[in-house]
Enzyme design. Structure first.
Site, mmCIF file in Angstrom:
data_model
loop_
_atom_site.group_PDB
_atom_site.id
_atom_site.type_symbol
_atom_site.label_atom_id
_atom_site.label_comp_id
_atom_site.label_asym_id
_atom_site.label_seq_id
_atom_site.Cartn_x
_atom_site.Cartn_y
_atom_site.Cartn_z
ATOM 1 N N LYS A 114 21.668 74.687 90.357
ATOM 2 C CA LYS A 114 22.086 75.608 89.295
ATOM 3 C C LYS A 114 22.331 77.005 89.842
ATOM 4 C CE LYS A 114 20.663 73.087 85.298
ATOM 5 N NZ LYS A 114 19.980 72.996 84.017
ATOM 6 N N LYS A 197 26.053 62.844 87.556
ATOM 7 C CA LYS A 197 25.408 62.426 86.305
ATOM 8 C C LYS A 197 26.086 63.072 85.096
ATOM 9 C CE LYS A 197 21.802 65.767 85.275
ATOM 10 N NZ LYS A 197 20.887 65.936 84.186
ATOM 11 N N LYS A 200 25.083 68.078 80.325
ATOM 12 C CA LYS A 200 25.547 69.009 79.295
ATOM 13 C C LYS A 200 26.207 70.220 79.907
ATOM 14 C CE LYS A 200 21.435 68.366 77.037
ATOM 15 N NZ LYS A 200 20.355 69.234 77.333
HETATM 16 P P1 ATP Z 1 21.786 70.232 81.825
HETATM 17 O O1 ATP Z 1 23.024 69.604 82.321
HETATM 18 O O2 ATP Z 1 22.009 71.453 80.951
HETATM 19 O O3 ATP Z 1 20.729 70.390 82.858
HETATM 20 P P2 ATP Z 1 21.019 67.718 80.927
HETATM 21 O O4 ATP Z 1 22.207 67.097 80.346
HETATM 22 O O5 ATP Z 1 20.620 67.346 82.311
HETATM 23 O O6 ATP Z 1 21.189 69.260 80.787
HETATM 24 P P3 ATP Z 1 18.359 68.035 79.886
HETATM 25 O O7 ATP Z 1 18.130 68.728 78.600
HETATM 26 O O8 ATP Z 1 18.086 68.795 81.115
HETATM 27 O O9 ATP Z 1 19.845 67.458 79.939
HETATM 28 O O10 ATP Z 1 17.557 66.685 79.930
HETATM 29 C C1 ATP Z 1 17.004 66.006 78.831
HETATM 30 C C2 ATP Z 1 16.522 64.635 79.261
HETATM 31 O O11 ATP Z 1 17.651 63.783 79.462
HETATM 32 C C3 ATP Z 1 15.742 64.576 80.569
HETATM 33 O O12 ATP Z 1 14.696 63.647 80.443
HETATM 34 C C4 ATP Z 1 16.732 64.113 81.570
HETATM 35 O O13 ATP Z 1 16.125 63.443 82.638
HETATM 36 C C5 ATP Z 1 17.579 63.174 80.741
HETATM 37 N N1 ATP Z 1 18.933 63.104 81.258
HETATM 38 C C6 ATP Z 1 19.825 64.100 81.369
HETATM 39 N N2 ATP Z 1 20.988 63.671 81.853
HETATM 40 C C7 ATP Z 1 20.838 62.336 82.054
HETATM 41 C C8 ATP Z 1 21.709 61.298 82.540
HETATM 42 N N3 ATP Z 1 22.953 61.545 82.884
HETATM 43 N N4 ATP Z 1 21.224 60.044 82.609
HETATM 44 C C9 ATP Z 1 19.965 59.770 82.235
HETATM 45 N N5 ATP Z 1 19.105 60.681 81.770
HETATM 46 C C10 ATP Z 1 19.527 61.959 81.680
#
Ligand code: ATP
Ligand code: LTN
Length: 336
Positions: A114, A197, A200
């Site tokens: 990040k 992955k 968001k």
């Molecule tokens: P950002 O991209 O803003 O970091 P994020 O999409 O990774 O956000 P988080 O809010 O950080 O989402 O994560 C929420 C939960 O979803 C965590 O338990 C994380 O491990 C899970 N998670 C996030 N992205 C994935 C993915 N692509 N596949 C499986 N689990 C995910």
């Protein structure tokens, strides 16, 4: 007999969760709340690390809570609450900041990724100390189980290290938690870039299936998912990451095994058919999810009441743990 504790959380950094959040984390939350005393936190203080607009943060915090409930978290059974409503989280985070090594924190891949994205000057100190706040979220509740996606494994390891270090230095205080990471859907990949992955905060949002989008928009994204050109449905995550991702998503949603799917879609030119079924499976879960969120947001007072009850339950446990920590490190108790 009291049940073992579970805590997890998501950042309110977007208007909608994506399918990765749902399959990677939430499905497990819902399953596990049966056997655990569960705490589900909307981690708004973590979201502040990326400098959101205040109105967005406020709205997204409520929408995220509504999505927890829409996805099957039962607010009567489990505590659903907002991190900033429970000040013990930042209070314990400070103590953990003083226990964590600078180099140890600098090695966190989420921080490295990040901070690299925005350039060193754009990265805040909050982003750097993020994992210690996350450790505080977990350790305050004497949590045994933390259901998260694969990307959080390193933060969980750090949390365990900090708990053990604290216990060794100040006496037995914390339970050392374990990560619960679902094997098959641990990482849902982007449809546009199947080696990254679904995220968001990804620049290219066309690879994310959003839980609060229309079925039409999500179907379009599935149909244009990046695959490869040999048109043969096989299980080969290395050579065919796009197809592997679609198979995993289908299997997680439909319950059909990957082997059975591969058999069913064997033969020439079946990518279109596979994508069609994936789009249908996504809609079956996503459309009613969105409807439930809309209902919950239509009554903000009721939603805020759930959050107030959740915070009250959380503070009871968090307050007791923090008091033990403050005593252990040598803070003078407040006189009466
Ligand atoms: P950002 O991209 O803003 O970091 P994020 O999409 O990774 O956000 P988080 O809010 O950080 O989402 O994560 C929420 C939960 O979803 C965590 O338990 C994380 O491990 C899970 N998670 C996030 N992205 C994935 C993915 N692509 N596949 C499986 N689990 C995910
Ligand atoms: N860093 C986590 C969100 C998070 C979390 C937690 C998850 C903050 N505190 C406590 C589990 C337990 C993420 O998903 N990016």
């Amino acid at each position: 007999m009291s049940r073992p504790r579970l805590l997890s959380g998501m950042q309110p950094t977007h208007d909608s969760l994506h399918l990765g959040n749902y399959l990677g984390a939430q499905v497990n939350w819902v399953r596990m709340q049966e056997d655990f005393e569960a705490y589900f936190c909307v981690v708004d203080q973590h979201a502040l690390t990326v400098g959101p607009d205040p109105a967005d943060l406020r709205q997204r915090t409520r929408v995220t809570a509504a999505q927890y409930i829409a996805g099957g978290v039962d607010p009567q059974r489990s505590a659903v609450f907002v991190q900033s409503h429970v000040p013990e989280h930042s209070q314990l985070a400070w103590v953990l900041n003083c226990l964590a090594g600078f180099g140890e924190a600098a090695r966190m891949t989420q921080f490295k990724d990040k901070s690299a994205k925005g350039g060193q000057d754009a990265a805040t100190v909050g982003l750097f100390t993020y994992p210690m706040l996350m450790a505080a979220d977990i350790l305050l509740y004497n949590t045994e189980a933390v259901p998260v996606g694969e990307d959080q494994r390193q933060h969980l390891e750090l949390t365990r290290d900090l708990a053990q270090r604290f216990n060794a230095r100040y006496g037995d205080t914390f339970v050392v938690p374990r990560a619960h990471i679902p094997a098959e859907t641990a990482k849902v990949m982007s449809l546009a870039e199947p080696t990254a992955k679904m995220s968001k905060s990804a620049e290219n949002q066309s690879g994310n299936l959003m839980m609060l989008d229309t079925t039409k928009a999500n179907t379009k994204k599935v149909k244009s998912a990046v695959t490869d050109t040999d048109n043969d449905v096989r299980w080969d995550p290395e050579a065919k990451p796009g197809i592997a991702n679609l198979l995993r998503i289908h299997s997680a949603l439909s319950g059909e095994s990957i082997e059975a799917l591969v058999e069913r879609f064997a033969g020439e030119n079946k990518y279109g058919a596979l994508k069609g079924e994936v789009a249908e499976q996504v809609a079956v879960v996503q459309a009613p999810f969105k409807e439930r969120v809309d209902d919950l947001l239509a009554d903000p007072a009721e939603l805020d009441a759930h959050l107030a009850r959740g915070a009250e339950r959380a503070r009871e446990v968090a307050g007791a743990t923090l008091a033990r920590v403050y005593d252990a490190v040598g803070f003078v108790p407040l006189g009466r």
